[in-house]
Design a protein around this motif. Structure first.
Motif, PDB file in Angstrom:
ATOM      1  N   UNK A  50      51.176  35.096  40.132  1.00 42.92           N
ATOM      2  CA  UNK A  50      51.558  35.424  41.503  1.00 42.92           C
ATOM      3  C   UNK A  50      50.664  36.546  41.994  1.00 42.92           C
ATOM      4  N   UNK A  51      49.964  36.270  43.084  1.00 40.52           N
ATOM      5  CA  UNK A  51      48.977  37.217  43.590  1.00 40.52           C
ATOM      6  C   UNK A  51      49.180  37.414  45.087  1.00 40.52           C
ATOM      7  N   UNK A  52      48.420  38.326  45.646  1.00 38.40           N
ATOM      8  CA  UNK A  52      48.412  38.533  47.080  1.00 38.40           C
ATOM      9  C   UNK A  52      47.427  37.557  47.720  1.00 38.40           C
ATOM     10  N   UNK A  53      47.451  37.478  49.019  1.00 38.77           N
ATOM     11  CA  UNK A  53      46.612  36.539  49.762  1.00 38.77           C
ATOM     12  C   UNK A  53      45.129  36.757  49.441  1.00 38.77           C
ATOM     13  N   UNK A  54      44.417  35.738  48.925  1.00 39.93           N
ATOM     14  CA  UNK A  54      42.998  35.890  48.576  1.00 39.93           C
ATOM     15  C   UNK A  54      42.120  36.289  49.750  1.00 39.93           C
ATOM     16  N   UNK A  55      42.560  35.968  50.970  1.00 37.29           N
ATOM     17  CA  UNK A  55      41.758  36.321  52.149  1.00 37.29           C
ATOM     18  C   UNK A  55      42.024  37.746  52.620  1.00 37.29           C
ATOM     19  N   UNK A  56      42.885  38.452  51.906  1.00 39.30           N
ATOM     20  CA  UNK A  56      43.234  39.827  52.266  1.00 39.30           C
ATOM     21  C   UNK A  56      42.000  40.723  52.328  1.00 39.30           C
ATOM     22  N   UNK A  57      41.092  40.532  51.371  1.00 33.30           N
ATOM     23  CA  UNK A  57      39.899  41.386  51.289  1.00 33.30           C
ATOM     24  C   UNK A  57      38.908  40.772  50.310  1.00 33.30           C
ATOM     25  N   UNK A  58      37.691  41.316  50.300  1.00 32.93           N
ATOM     26  CA  UNK A  58      36.694  40.868  49.336  1.00 32.93           C
ATOM     27  C   UNK A  58      37.146  41.131  47.914  1.00 32.93           C
ATOM     28  N   UNK A  59      37.847  42.248  47.727  1.00 34.77           N
ATOM     29  CA  UNK A  59      38.382  42.579  46.408  1.00 34.77           C
ATOM     30  C   UNK A  59      39.334  41.488  45.929  1.00 34.77           C
ATOM     31  N   UNK A  60      40.258  41.090  46.812  1.00 36.53           N
ATOM     32  CA  UNK A  60      41.267  40.111  46.412  1.00 36.53           C
ATOM     33  C   UNK A  60      40.639  38.750  46.157  1.00 36.53           C
ATOM     34  N   UNK A  61      39.640  38.393  46.931  1.00 43.40           N
ATOM     35  CA  UNK A  61      38.943  37.127  46.719  1.00 43.40           C
ATOM     36  C   UNK A  61      38.298  37.105  45.334  1.00 43.40           C
ATOM     37  N   UNK A  62      37.651  38.210  44.965  1.00 35.91           N
ATOM     38  CA  UNK A  62      37.004  38.306  43.652  1.00 35.91           C
ATOM     39  C   UNK A  62      38.048  38.282  42.537  1.00 35.91           C
ATOM     40  N   UNK A  63      39.175  38.922  42.760  1.00 34.13           N
ATOM     41  CA  UNK A  63      40.255  38.965  41.787  1.00 34.13           C
ATOM     42  C   UNK A  63      40.810  37.564  41.520  1.00 34.13           C
ATOM     43  N   UNK A  64      41.070  36.837  42.580  1.00 36.87           N
ATOM     44  CA  UNK A  64      41.610  35.479  42.469  1.00 36.87           C
ATOM     45  C   UNK A  64      40.620  34.549  41.772  1.00 36.87           C
ATOM     46  N   UNK A  65      39.356  34.650  42.125  1.00 40.55           N
ATOM     47  CA  UNK A  65      38.314  33.817  41.510  1.00 40.55           C
ATOM     48  C   UNK A  65      38.210  34.090  40.014  1.00 40.55           C
ATOM     49  N   UNK A  66      38.284  35.361  39.637  1.00 42.38           N
ATOM     50  CA  UNK A  66      38.213  35.748  38.227  1.00 42.38           C
ATOM     51  C   UNK A  66      39.364  35.127  37.439  1.00 42.38           C
ATOM     52  N   UNK A  67      40.564  35.164  37.997  1.00 38.59           N
ATOM     53  CA  UNK A  67      41.735  34.599  37.324  1.00 38.59           C
ATOM     54  C   UNK A  67      41.622  33.083  37.194  1.00 38.59           C
ATOM     55  N   UNK A  68      41.162  32.432  38.255  1.00 39.41           N
ATOM     56  CA  UNK A  68      41.043  30.969  38.225  1.00 39.41           C
ATOM     57  C   UNK A  68      39.956  30.502  37.260  1.00 39.41           C
ATOM     58  N   UNK A  69      38.926  31.289  37.094  1.00 35.88           N
ATOM     59  CA  UNK A  69      37.852  30.932  36.162  1.00 35.88           C
ATOM     60  C   UNK A  69      38.278  31.095  34.705  1.00 35.88           C
ATOM     61  N   UNK A  70      39.297  31.904  34.471  1.00 41.29           N
ATOM     62  CA  UNK A  70      39.742  32.194  33.102  1.00 41.29           C
ATOM     63  C   UNK A  70      40.927  31.341  32.671  1.00 41.29           C
ATOM     64  N   UNK A  71      41.944  31.233  33.530  1.00 44.23           N
ATOM     65  CA  UNK A  71      43.171  30.535  33.134  1.00 44.23           C
ATOM     66  C   UNK A  71      43.062  29.053  33.483  1.00 44.23           C
TER      67      UNK A  71
END
Length: 336
Positions: A50-71
């Motif tokens: 459960x995460x915050x909106x990926x479009x919230x910021x560049x930080x959040x976009x990078x965070x979401x991408x990192x999680x999706x690439x790993x899990x």
């Protein structure tokens, strides 16, 4: 000759019988080996993220991408992702994931409060909870670990850097992130403390939330400019809001950056933001590390092995960058 032929046939028959026996035994061994391999193979781990909106910021976009690439399934995970801009949305998603029988709930909460009942439900269901990115107001017994940035330290580093600039007066436009989040609390807390400690020299011209959005930050700064209020520092709690603030300055031809009229401070270290430092248009950017999946995997692996975690709270190392000393290599290495 007949005896020789008979002997050959007997040998062939025995060989066939032995081959059949080996085939059966081999089948048994293969089955046992398959069973052993199956039991020793790493089980698929069900993870709800459960995460915050990926479009919230560049930080959040990078965070979401990192999680999706790993899990991923290739890495042995069955992952379900959900996003929410507020606790109500996130709590609804969390309850569904727990009911669906996930092994781990990885949570970056929209707000720090209101999670106790969900975490207790997770414990009853045998779901292990790991926090990431943001802390929450809950007893530590309700979650396994917390992988976080030290938001208060990020704020302290930025404020200490600002103090070192030794301005004759600090008239600050303070643009806050989404209220109640750990990032907002940490970065606001450090500035509030300094203003309180030196109220004669440090003043908040305005202190408003722009909810991490550039457009809202631009409006805040434009309003201050329109009133004719003097200011010489913009302290924006993320890069996008700093960007919006600078857009308002540019529209009024107000000089900003190194050795200019207005000091610009941002957080998160987007690559484009660090480039603004390199170009001397901004002054300082505080790092907030979005690449947390490796830390989360390490925690999960230890818990799967039944190992005891050395620390409940895992704080990632982070930096602050000064426009006068940042290098192109820093931009490439640390920009997200």
């Amino acid at each position: 000759m007949k005896k020789k032929i008979v002997s050959i046939l007997l040998v062939a028959a025995m060989a066939a019988t032995m081959a059949l026996g080996c085939g059966n035994n081999g089948g048994g061994s293969s089955s046992a080996a398959s069973s052993a391999a199956s039991s020793s193979a790493k089980k698929e781990i069900k993870v709800g993220i459960i995460n915050n909106d990926p479009s919230e910021s560049g930080y959040r976009t990078a965070n979401d991408k990192d999680l999706k690439n790993t899990f991923t399934e290739a890495n042995g995970y069955k992952a379900t992702f959900a996003y929410g801009k507020n606790n109500d949305e996130q709590i609804t998603a969390a309850k569904k994931m727990i009911n669906d029988g996930i092994d781990y709930l990885l949570l970056s909460a929209a707000d720090t409060a209101g999670w106790d009942s969900v975490l207790k439900d997770a414990q009853k269901a045998g779901t292990k909870v790991i926090l990431f990115d943001r802390t929450i107001d809950a007893d530590e017994s309700l979650y396994e670990a917390s992988v976080v940035s030290d938001m208060a330290k990020e704020g302290e580093m930025a404020v200490n850097w600002l103090k070192d600039q030794k301005l004759s007066a600090y008239n600050i436009i303070h643009i806050q992130g989404q209220m109640g989040t750990a990032a907002q609390k940490g970065r606001t807390g450090a500035l509030d403390a300094q203003v309180k400690a030196d109220s004669a020299n440090w003043k908040l011209v305005t202190q408003q939330t722009a909810n991490w959005k550039a457009e809202e930050a631009e409006q805040i700064v434009a309003s201050v400019i329109a009133k004719g209020t003097k200011f010489n520092v913009i302290y924006a709690e993320n890069d996008d809001m700093a960007k919006g603030a600078v857009q308002a300055l540019d529209k009024k031809n107000i000089a900003h950056g190194v050795d200019k009229d207005v000091i610009v401070i941002g957080f998160d270290c987007n690559k484009w933001a660090l480039q603004e430092l390199l170009d001397k248009k901004w002054n300082y950017d505080g790092q907030c590390n979005p690449f947390q999946s490796s830390y989360l995997v390490d925690v999960i692996n230890k818990l799967e092995k039944g190992e005891k975690l050395e620390k409940k709270t895992i704080v990632m190392d982070e930096k602050g960058f000064d426009a006068k000393t940042i290098t192109k290599e820093d931009v490439e290495k640390y920009g997200i």
